[in-house]
Write an enzyme that holds these catalytic residues in place. Structure first.
Site, PDB file in Angstrom:
ATOM      1  N   GLU A 299      37.400  54.173  27.759  1.00  7.10           N
ATOM      2  CA  GLU A 299      37.612  53.191  28.839  1.00  7.10           C
ATOM      3  C   GLU A 299      36.610  53.462  29.967  1.00  7.10           C
ATOM      4  O   GLU A 299      36.403  54.611  30.340  1.00  7.10           O
ATOM      5  CB  GLU A 299      39.045  53.379  29.359  1.00  7.10           C
ATOM      6  CG  GLU A 299      39.418  52.530  30.543  1.00  7.10           C
ATOM      7  CD  GLU A 299      40.817  52.884  31.070  1.00  7.10           C
ATOM      8  OE1 GLU A 299      41.405  53.906  30.618  1.00  7.10           O
ATOM      9  OE2 GLU A 299      41.306  52.143  31.932  1.00  7.10           O
TER      10      GLU A 299
ATOM     11  N   ARG B 183      41.054  53.056  45.023  1.00  7.41           N
ATOM     12  CA  ARG B 183      41.127  51.697  45.567  1.00  7.41           C
ATOM     13  C   ARG B 183      42.602  51.325  45.810  1.00  7.41           C
ATOM     14  O   ARG B 183      43.402  52.172  46.148  1.00  7.41           O
ATOM     15  CB  ARG B 183      40.408  50.739  44.613  1.00  7.41           C
ATOM     16  CG  ARG B 183      38.907  51.074  44.483  1.00  7.41           C
ATOM     17  CD  ARG B 183      38.189  50.114  43.564  1.00  7.41           C
ATOM     18  NE  ARG B 183      38.232  48.743  44.076  1.00  7.41           N
ATOM     19  CZ  ARG B 183      37.910  47.667  43.339  1.00  7.41           C
ATOM     20  NH1 ARG B 183      37.506  47.821  42.081  1.00  7.41           N
ATOM     21  NH2 ARG B 183      37.988  46.459  43.868  1.00  7.41           N
TER      22      ARG B 183
ATOM     23  N   ASP C 248      48.150  47.172  22.834  1.00  8.56           N
ATOM     24  CA  ASP C 248      48.719  47.098  21.483  1.00  8.56           C
ATOM     25  C   ASP C 248      47.648  46.817  20.434  1.00  8.56           C
ATOM     26  O   ASP C 248      47.708  47.354  19.317  1.00  8.56           O
ATOM     27  CB  ASP C 248      49.806  46.012  21.419  1.00  8.56           C
ATOM     28  CG  ASP C 248      51.114  46.462  22.063  1.00  8.56           C
ATOM     29  OD1 ASP C 248      51.247  47.663  22.388  1.00  8.56           O
ATOM     30  OD2 ASP C 248      52.011  45.609  22.234  1.00  8.56           O
TER      31      ASP C 248
ATOM     32  N   ASN D  73      35.619  47.971  29.122  1.00  8.84           N
ATOM     33  CA  ASN D  73      35.989  47.818  30.526  1.00  8.84           C
ATOM     34  C   ASN D  73      36.882  46.574  30.559  1.00  8.84           C
ATOM     35  O   ASN D  73      36.382  45.446  30.569  1.00  8.84           O
ATOM     36  CB  ASN D  73      34.755  47.626  31.416  1.00  8.84           C
ATOM     37  CG  ASN D  73      35.149  47.502  32.881  1.00  8.84           C
ATOM     38  OD1 ASN D  73      36.320  47.332  33.196  1.00  8.84           O
ATOM     39  ND2 ASN D  73      34.177  47.583  33.774  1.00  8.84           N
TER      40      ASN D  73
ATOM     41  N   ALA E  40      40.304  43.396  35.166  1.00  8.73           N
ATOM     42  CA  ALA E  40      41.656  43.228  35.731  1.00  8.73           C
ATOM     43  C   ALA E  40      42.756  43.414  34.682  1.00  8.73           C
ATOM     44  O   ALA E  40      43.878  43.824  35.023  1.00  8.73           O
ATOM     45  CB  ALA E  40      41.774  41.861  36.382  1.00  8.73           C
TER      46      ALA E  40
ATOM     47  N   ARG F  90      45.601  49.263  41.258  1.00  7.70           N
ATOM     48  CA  ARG F  90      44.518  49.569  40.296  1.00  7.70           C
ATOM     49  C   ARG F  90      44.679  50.968  39.691  1.00  7.70           C
ATOM     50  O   ARG F  90      43.953  51.346  38.770  1.00  7.70           O
ATOM     51  CB  ARG F  90      43.150  49.468  40.975  1.00  7.70           C
ATOM     52  CG  ARG F  90      42.792  48.063  41.366  1.00  7.70           C
ATOM     53  CD  ARG F  90      41.360  47.945  41.858  1.00  7.70           C
ATOM     54  NE  ARG F  90      41.223  46.775  42.696  1.00  7.70           N
ATOM     55  CZ  ARG F  90      40.984  45.541  42.255  1.00  7.70           C
ATOM     56  NH1 ARG F  90      40.797  45.312  40.969  1.00  7.70           N
ATOM     57  NH2 ARG F  90      40.902  44.518  43.096  1.00  7.70           N
TER      58      ARG F  90
ATOM     59  N   HIS G 197      45.079  46.625  34.235  1.00  6.09           N
ATOM     60  CA  HIS G 197      46.303  46.901  34.992  1.00  6.09           C
ATOM     61  C   HIS G 197      47.502  46.057  34.549  1.00  6.09           C
ATOM     62  O   HIS G 197      48.591  46.241  35.063  1.00  6.09           O
ATOM     63  CB  HIS G 197      46.028  46.671  36.491  1.00  6.09           C
ATOM     64  CG  HIS G 197      44.687  47.201  36.918  1.00  6.09           C
ATOM     65  ND1 HIS G 197      44.384  48.546  36.888  1.00  6.09           N
ATOM     66  CD2 HIS G 197      43.552  46.570  37.338  1.00  6.09           C
ATOM     67  CE1 HIS G 197      43.121  48.711  37.295  1.00  6.09           C
ATOM     68  NE2 HIS G 197      42.602  47.534  37.571  1.00  6.09           N
TER      69      HIS G 197
ATOM     70  N   TYR H 260      30.685  46.581  43.301  1.00  2.98           N
ATOM     71  CA  TYR H 260      30.188  46.584  41.922  1.00  2.98           C
ATOM     72  C   TYR H 260      28.665  46.640  41.800  1.00  2.98           C
ATOM     73  O   TYR H 260      28.140  46.675  40.691  1.00  2.98           O
ATOM     74  CB  TYR H 260      30.738  45.357  41.176  1.00  2.98           C
ATOM     75  CG  TYR H 260      32.248  45.356  41.101  1.00  2.98           C
ATOM     76  CD1 TYR H 260      32.930  46.336  40.388  1.00  2.98           C
ATOM     77  CD2 TYR H 260      33.001  44.386  41.768  1.00  2.98           C
ATOM     78  CE1 TYR H 260      34.312  46.347  40.327  1.00  2.98           C
ATOM     79  CE2 TYR H 260      34.389  44.387  41.715  1.00  2.98           C
ATOM     80  CZ  TYR H 260      35.035  45.373  40.986  1.00  2.98           C
ATOM     81  OH  TYR H 260      36.405  45.388  40.922  1.00  2.98           O
TER      82      TYR H 260
ATOM     83  N   PRO I 146      37.257  40.213  32.177  1.00  2.00           N
ATOM     84  CA  PRO I 146      37.062  39.089  33.103  1.00  2.00           C
ATOM     85  C   PRO I 146      36.317  39.454  34.380  1.00  2.00           C
ATOM     86  O   PRO I 146      36.496  40.530  34.945  1.00  2.00           O
ATOM     87  CB  PRO I 146      38.493  38.663  33.433  1.00  2.00           C
ATOM     88  CG  PRO I 146      39.363  39.804  33.071  1.00  2.00           C
ATOM     89  CD  PRO I 146      38.673  40.502  31.928  1.00  2.00           C
ATOM     90  N   ASN I 147      35.484  38.504  34.765  1.00  3.05           N
ATOM     91  CA  ASN I 147      34.721  38.547  36.021  1.00  3.05           C
ATOM     92  C   ASN I 147      33.545  39.517  36.004  1.00  3.05           C
ATOM     93  O   ASN I 147      32.751  39.515  36.945  1.00  3.05           O
ATOM     94  CB  ASN I 147      35.637  38.846  37.233  1.00  3.05           C
ATOM     95  CG  ASN I 147      36.712  37.796  37.388  1.00  3.05           C
ATOM     96  OD1 ASN I 147      36.401  36.610  37.455  1.00  3.05           O
ATOM     97  ND2 ASN I 147      37.969  38.201  37.405  1.00  3.05           N
TER      98      ASN I 147
ATOM     99  N   ARG J 190      29.510  39.103  42.575  1.00  3.23           N
ATOM    100  CA  ARG J 190      30.876  39.528  42.855  1.00  3.23           C
ATOM    101  C   ARG J 190      30.915  40.842  43.650  1.00  3.23           C
ATOM    102  O   ARG J 190      30.444  41.872  43.162  1.00  3.23           O
ATOM    103  CB  ARG J 190      31.518  39.745  41.480  1.00  3.23           C
ATOM    104  CG  ARG J 190      32.807  40.407  41.485  1.00  3.23           C
ATOM    105  CD  ARG J 190      33.244  40.747  40.089  1.00  3.23           C
ATOM    106  NE  ARG J 190      34.636  41.087  40.188  1.00  3.23           N
ATOM    107  CZ  ARG J 190      35.280  41.876  39.373  1.00  3.23           C
ATOM    108  NH1 ARG J 190      34.666  42.369  38.316  1.00  3.23           N
ATOM    109  NH2 ARG J 190      36.539  42.144  39.562  1.00  3.23           N
TER     110      ARG J 190
ATOM    111  N   SER K 111      33.803  50.913  39.188  1.00  4.66           N
ATOM    112  CA  SER K 111      34.300  51.487  40.447  1.00  4.66           C
ATOM    113  C   SER K 111      35.310  52.598  40.142  1.00  4.66           C
ATOM    114  O   SER K 111      35.771  52.732  39.003  1.00  4.66           O
ATOM    115  CB  SER K 111      34.964  50.389  41.288  1.00  4.66           C
ATOM    116  OG  SER K 111      36.134  49.923  40.640  1.00  4.66           O
TER     117      SER K 111
ATOM    118  N   HIS L 168      35.166  52.075  33.902  1.00  2.00           N
ATOM    119  CA  HIS L 168      35.239  51.218  35.096  1.00  2.00           C
ATOM    120  C   HIS L 168      34.045  51.518  35.972  1.00  2.00           C
ATOM    121  O   HIS L 168      33.721  52.692  36.203  1.00  2.00           O
ATOM    122  CB  HIS L 168      36.537  51.471  35.879  1.00  2.00           C
ATOM    123  CG  HIS L 168      37.742  51.182  35.049  1.00  2.00           C
ATOM    124  ND1 HIS L 168      38.172  49.901  34.821  1.00  2.00           N
ATOM    125  CD2 HIS L 168      38.554  51.994  34.343  1.00  2.00           C
ATOM    126  CE1 HIS L 168      39.215  49.945  34.018  1.00  2.00           C
ATOM    127  NE2 HIS L 168      39.471  51.201  33.703  1.00  2.00           N
TER     128      HIS L 168
HETATM  129  C1  DQA Z   1      36.906  47.237  37.172  1.00  2.15           C
HETATM  130  C2  DQA Z   1      38.062  47.643  38.108  1.00  2.15           C
HETATM  131  C3  DQA Z   1      39.220  46.668  37.986  1.00  2.15           C
HETATM  132  O1  DQA Z   1      40.289  47.064  38.843  1.00  2.15           O
HETATM  133  C4  DQA Z   1      38.771  45.286  38.388  1.00  2.15           C
HETATM  134  O2  DQA Z   1      39.824  44.355  38.219  1.00  2.15           O
HETATM  135  C5  DQA Z   1      37.548  44.839  37.670  1.00  2.15           C
HETATM  136  C6  DQA Z   1      36.480  45.811  37.414  1.00  2.15           C
HETATM  137  C7  DQA Z   1      35.669  48.144  37.358  1.00  2.15           C
HETATM  138  O3  DQA Z   1      34.787  48.074  36.498  1.00  2.15           O
HETATM  139  O4  DQA Z   1      35.573  48.866  38.348  1.00  2.15           O
HETATM  140  O5  DQA Z   1      37.373  43.659  37.395  1.00  2.15           O
HETATM  141  O6  DQA Z   1      37.347  47.388  35.824  1.00  2.15           O
END
Ligand code: DQA
Length: 140
Positions: free
Chosen positions: A98, A107, A87, A74, A77, A111, A80, A23, A10-11, A18, A102, A100
Site C-alpha cells: 500500500e 493528517r 475483500d 494507492n 480515498a 485518514r 478509508h 500532493y 480516485p482523484n 489537486r 502524503s 500513499h
Molecule cells: C492519498 C491519501 C488519501 O487520504 C486521500 O484520500 C488520497 C490520496 C495519498 O496518496 O496521500 O486521495 O491516498
C-alpha cells in the site's frame, strides 16, 4: 521477470491540480512515467491502472488473480472506506504493498484508518512519488 499491477484510486488523475501543497506539483502522467522508469531499473514488468470507481478497482484486482506476482495500490480515498477493495485483495491472495503520497497518519483523524493496511504486507506513506519506487523494490 516478475509482473506487478500498480493501481491508483480516485482523484489521483488530478495530481498537479489537486491540493499541490499536499500532493505536489507534478501531474499524473509524470507519476506514471516515474513508476515505469522505476520498474525498468528494477527489472520488473508493470501494468498501470487508475480509476475513480470502486467497482472498477475491485474488477481489476479480481482479474489479476493468477496473473500477477504483486500489487502496488494507492486506494486514495477508498483506503478509508472500502471493505470491497480489502475483500478483493484477500480473495486473490496476491502480495500487496500500500502506498500513499502524503503521510496519512499526520493528517485528519479519518485518514488514520486504512482497510487495505489489514491485508498489505507493507504500507509506505509520505514519500511522494518515491513511495511507489520503494513499493516496487519490495518485489524486486
Ligand atoms: C492519498 C491519501 C488519501 O487520504 C486521500 O484520500 C488520497 C490520496 C495519498 O496518496 O496521500 O486521495 O491516498
Amino acid at each position: 521477470m516478475k509482473k506487478i499491477l500498480v493501481i491508483n484510486g480516485p482523484n489521483l488523475n488530478m495530481l498537479g491540480i489537486r491540493e499541490p501543497d499536499i500532493y505536489g506539483k507534478q501531474d499524473f502522467a509524470a507519476l506514471e512515467e516515474y513508476i515505469r522508469a522505476s520498474a525498468r531499473e528494477l527489472s520488473l514488468s508493470v501494468s498501470l491502472f487508475q480509476s475513480n470507481h470502486e467497482g472498477e478497482i475491485v474488477d481489476i484486482i479480481q482479474s489479476a488473480y493468477g496473473l500477477y506476482d504483486g500489487i502496488v495500490i494507492n486506494p486514495a480515498a477508498y483506503t478509508h472506506t472500502s471493505v470491497a477493495i480489502l475483500d478483493a485483495l484477500k480473495a486473490v491472495g496476491i502480495p500487496t504493498v500500500e502506498v500513499h503520497l502524503s503521510d496519512i497518519n499526520s493528517r485528519e483523524e479519518f485518514r488514520k484508518h486504512s482497510f487495505v493496511s489489514i491485508i498489505a504486507v507493507k504500507t509506505i506513506c509520505g514519500l511522494g512519488f518515491e513511495g511507489y519506487r520503494k513499493a516496487l523494490e519490495y518485489f524486486s
